[in-house]
Design a protein around this motif. Structure first.
Motif, PDB file in Angstrom:
ATOM      1  N   ASP A   1      65.090  68.229  55.491  1.00  0.00           N
ATOM      2  CA  ASP A   1      66.378  68.528  56.104  1.00  0.00           C
ATOM      3  C   ASP A   1      66.103  69.236  57.444  1.00  0.00           C
ATOM      4  O   ASP A   1      65.288  68.763  58.221  1.00  0.00           O
ATOM      5  CB  ASP A   1      67.250  69.385  55.170  1.00  0.00           C
ATOM      6  N   ASP A   2      66.741  70.361  57.703  1.00  0.00           N
ATOM      7  CA  ASP A   2      66.464  71.116  58.930  1.00  0.00           C
ATOM      8  C   ASP A   2      65.587  72.335  58.661  1.00  0.00           C
ATOM      9  O   ASP A   2      65.551  73.277  59.450  1.00  0.00           O
ATOM     10  CB  ASP A   2      67.778  71.566  59.587  1.00  0.00           C
ATOM     11  N   GLY A   3      64.897  72.307  57.529  1.00  0.00           N
ATOM     12  CA  GLY A   3      64.030  73.410  57.173  1.00  0.00           C
ATOM     13  C   GLY A   3      62.610  72.934  56.947  1.00  0.00           C
ATOM     14  O   GLY A   3      62.225  71.831  57.344  1.00  0.00           O
ATOM     15  N   ALA A   4      61.828  73.764  56.292  1.00  0.00           N
ATOM     16  CA  ALA A   4      60.431  73.448  56.018  1.00  0.00           C
ATOM     17  C   ALA A   4      60.107  73.760  54.565  1.00  0.00           C
ATOM     18  O   ALA A   4      60.533  74.778  54.020  1.00  0.00           O
ATOM     19  CB  ALA A   4      59.512  74.251  56.935  1.00  0.00           C
ATOM     20  N   LEU A   5      59.348  72.862  53.942  1.00  0.00           N
ATOM     21  CA  LEU A   5      58.879  73.061  52.581  1.00  0.00           C
ATOM     22  C   LEU A   5      57.389  73.397  52.642  1.00  0.00           C
ATOM     23  O   LEU A   5      56.596  72.626  53.186  1.00  0.00           O
ATOM     24  CB  LEU A   5      59.109  71.809  51.751  1.00  0.00           C
ATOM     25  N   LEU A   6      57.022  74.549  52.101  1.00  0.00           N
ATOM     26  CA  LEU A   6      55.631  74.986  52.092  1.00  0.00           C
ATOM     27  C   LEU A   6      55.152  75.073  50.656  1.00  0.00           C
ATOM     28  O   LEU A   6      55.879  75.529  49.763  1.00  0.00           O
ATOM     29  CB  LEU A   6      55.485  76.353  52.755  1.00  0.00           C
ATOM     30  N   ARG A   7      53.919  74.644  50.453  1.00  0.00           N
ATOM     31  CA  ARG A   7      53.325  74.733  49.121  1.00  0.00           C
ATOM     32  C   ARG A   7      51.997  75.474  49.228  1.00  0.00           C
ATOM     33  O   ARG A   7      51.093  75.035  49.930  1.00  0.00           O
ATOM     34  CB  ARG A   7      53.098  73.345  48.505  1.00  0.00           C
ATOM     35  N   TRP A   8      51.931  76.610  48.557  1.00  0.00           N
ATOM     36  CA  TRP A   8      50.727  77.428  48.515  1.00  0.00           C
ATOM     37  C   TRP A   8      50.170  77.478  47.111  1.00  0.00           C
ATOM     38  O   TRP A   8      50.924  77.449  46.122  1.00  0.00           O
ATOM     39  CB  TRP A   8      51.027  78.872  48.923  1.00  0.00           C
ATOM     40  N   THR A   9      48.857  77.593  46.991  1.00  0.00           N
ATOM     41  CA  THR A   9      48.245  77.977  45.733  1.00  0.00           C
ATOM     42  C   THR A   9      47.776  79.423  45.873  1.00  0.00           C
ATOM     43  O   THR A   9      47.505  79.905  46.980  1.00  0.00           O
ATOM     44  CB  THR A   9      47.037  77.073  45.371  1.00  0.00           C
TER      45      THR A   9
ATOM     46  N   GLU B   1      48.273  97.550  48.413  1.00  0.00           N
ATOM     47  CA  GLU B   1      46.875  97.143  48.558  1.00  0.00           C
ATOM     48  C   GLU B   1      46.626  95.991  47.600  1.00  0.00           C
ATOM     49  O   GLU B   1      47.442  95.688  46.733  1.00  0.00           O
ATOM     50  CB  GLU B   1      45.920  98.305  48.253  1.00  0.00           C
ATOM     51  N   GLU B   2      45.500  95.301  47.796  1.00  0.00           N
ATOM     52  CA  GLU B   2      45.177  94.144  46.962  1.00  0.00           C
ATOM     53  C   GLU B   2      46.341  93.158  46.918  1.00  0.00           C
ATOM     54  O   GLU B   2      46.826  92.781  45.859  1.00  0.00           O
ATOM     55  CB  GLU B   2      44.777  94.586  45.554  1.00  0.00           C
ATOM     56  N   PHE B   3      46.772  92.737  48.098  1.00  0.00           N
ATOM     57  CA  PHE B   3      47.878  91.792  48.209  1.00  0.00           C
ATOM     58  C   PHE B   3      47.458  90.416  47.691  1.00  0.00           C
ATOM     59  O   PHE B   3      46.348  89.960  47.989  1.00  0.00           O
ATOM     60  CB  PHE B   3      48.314  91.667  49.668  1.00  0.00           C
ATOM     61  N   PRO B   4      48.325  89.742  46.932  1.00  0.00           N
ATOM     62  CA  PRO B   4      48.006  88.374  46.530  1.00  0.00           C
ATOM     63  C   PRO B   4      47.822  87.489  47.767  1.00  0.00           C
ATOM     64  O   PRO B   4      48.632  87.532  48.694  1.00  0.00           O
ATOM     65  CB  PRO B   4      49.246  87.952  45.730  1.00  0.00           C
ATOM     66  N   LEU B   5      46.759  86.713  47.768  1.00  0.00           N
ATOM     67  CA  LEU B   5      46.469  85.832  48.896  1.00  0.00           C
ATOM     68  C   LEU B   5      46.803  84.396  48.534  1.00  0.00           C
ATOM     69  O   LEU B   5      46.548  83.947  47.408  1.00  0.00           O
ATOM     70  CB  LEU B   5      44.997  85.949  49.292  1.00  0.00           C
ATOM     71  N   LEU B   6      47.371  83.674  49.490  1.00  0.00           N
ATOM     72  CA  LEU B   6      47.808  82.302  49.269  1.00  0.00           C
ATOM     73  C   LEU B   6      47.021  81.340  50.159  1.00  0.00           C
ATOM     74  O   LEU B   6      46.639  81.688  51.278  1.00  0.00           O
ATOM     75  CB  LEU B   6      49.298  82.160  49.573  1.00  0.00           C
ATOM     76  N   HIS B   7      46.817  80.145  49.641  1.00  0.00           N
ATOM     77  CA  HIS B   7      46.172  79.083  50.423  1.00  0.00           C
ATOM     78  C   HIS B   7      47.191  77.982  50.649  1.00  0.00           C
ATOM     79  O   HIS B   7      47.745  77.425  49.696  1.00  0.00           O
ATOM     80  CB  HIS B   7      44.960  78.523  49.681  1.00  0.00           C
ATOM     81  N   LEU B   8      47.455  77.680  51.911  1.00  0.00           N
ATOM     82  CA  LEU B   8      48.460  76.663  52.243  1.00  0.00           C
ATOM     83  C   LEU B   8      47.917  75.280  51.923  1.00  0.00           C
ATOM     84  O   LEU B   8      46.937  74.823  52.510  1.00  0.00           O
ATOM     85  CB  LEU B   8      48.841  76.759  53.720  1.00  0.00           C
ATOM     86  N   GLU B   9      48.586  74.589  51.004  1.00  0.00           N
ATOM     87  CA  GLU B   9      48.179  73.248  50.596  1.00  0.00           C
ATOM     88  C   GLU B   9      48.946  72.159  51.329  1.00  0.00           C
ATOM     89  O   GLU B   9      48.423  71.078  51.576  1.00  0.00           O
ATOM     90  CB  GLU B   9      48.392  73.082  49.078  1.00  0.00           C
ATOM     91  N   ASP B  10      50.202  72.445  51.684  1.00  0.00           N
ATOM     92  CA  ASP B  10      51.016  71.389  52.270  1.00  0.00           C
ATOM     93  C   ASP B  10      52.181  72.009  53.025  1.00  0.00           C
ATOM     94  O   ASP B  10      52.684  73.082  52.660  1.00  0.00           O
ATOM     95  CB  ASP B  10      51.545  70.455  51.169  1.00  0.00           C
ATOM     96  N   LEU B  11      52.608  71.336  54.074  1.00  0.00           N
ATOM     97  CA  LEU B  11      53.749  71.754  54.885  1.00  0.00           C
ATOM     98  C   LEU B  11      54.514  70.505  55.281  1.00  0.00           C
ATOM     99  O   LEU B  11      53.948  69.559  55.818  1.00  0.00           O
ATOM    100  CB  LEU B  11      53.274  72.511  56.130  1.00  0.00           C
ATOM    101  N   GLU B  12      55.823  70.503  54.990  1.00  0.00           N
ATOM    102  CA  GLU B  12      56.631  69.302  55.205  1.00  0.00           C
ATOM    103  C   GLU B  12      57.992  69.689  55.772  1.00  0.00           C
ATOM    104  O   GLU B  12      58.607  70.647  55.316  1.00  0.00           O
ATOM    105  CB  GLU B  12      56.809  68.574  53.860  1.00  0.00           C
TER     106      GLU B  12
END
Length: 220
Positions: free
Chosen positions: A209-217, A195-206
């Motif tokens: 290579d053949d993957g994805a870089l995600l940045r959350w605050t 319960e009370e899971f940490p919540l993230l806000h997606l700031e950037d997605l890029e």
């Protein structure tokens, strides 16, 4: 203090295989990104499990980035920090060489012999009884002027940092590989939240290579 967790996982969220062996998940572009992130950090933090499994050096590789640190009036290399409740860090670990200052965070349960072995190789920070009290340990690091913190794993430490409310930002490279295995380590191991899971806000997605870089605050 600003704490950034940086990690690379497979497409199915694994840090490595069930054998806990290091697996190449990201490529050259991500390696360069990680090197830059290290170069703009005051300290790079890992848990002792990562030290025992991978023996990382945790230094900036690009000499031009090191030169930029010196020009900014900073040490050539960021400090290195090992969270190690029981004092299991080997004295010949790469992270204890003289390339940079290293802090080992211990609990009161760490044996005296381990402390005596480590004191010649690192600055010791004691916080907590059976396990390292991360709030106290990170406060002690901040008192040493370490304010920009980069955390590189592993999953147990990352979970504990989220649990303690210490994470400000999560940067995650998701690679084009499936590892599988119910016993393979994930980004955030430990007991897990119910319960009370940490919540993230997606700031950037890029795409990288053949993957994805995600940045959350992390939301307050």
């Amino acid at each position: 203090m600003h704490v950034v967790v940086n990690a690379a996982t497979s497409a199915d969220g694994k840090l490595s295989s069930r054998r806990r062996e290091q697996i190449a998940i990201s490529g050259e572009a991500d390696f360069e990104r990680v090197d830059r992130l290290r170069a703009y950090s005051d300290a790079v933090v890992v848990g002792v499990g990562t030290v025992l499994a991978d023996d990382p050096h945790l230094t900036v590789k690009d000499e031009s980035l090191c030169d930029e640190r010196l020009e900014r009036g900073e040490p050539k290399q960021p400090a290195r920090v090992v969270v190690d409740s029981k004092g299991r860090t080997p004295t010949d670990a790469a992270v204890l060489d003289d390339a940079a200052t290293t802090y080992v965070c211990l609990s009161e349960a760490a044996p005296v012999g381990s402390r005596m072995d480590l004191v010649d190789h690192a600055e010791l920070v004691t916080a907590g009884n059976d396990r390292v009290d991360l709030l106290r340990a990170f406060a002690a690091l901040e008192e040493q002027g370490l304010e920009r913190i980069m955390v590189e794993g592993g999953g147990e430490l990352i979970f504990s940092l989220f649990e303690a409310g210490l994470v400000d930002e999560l940067r995650l490279f998701v690679g084009p590989k499936v590892i599988g295995g119910r016993d393979a380590p994930t980004l955030a191991d430990g007991e897990g939240f119910v319960e009370e899971f940490p919540l993230l806000h997606l700031e950037d997605l890029e795409r990288l290579d053949d993957g994805a870089l995600l940045r959350w605050t992390v939301e307050d």
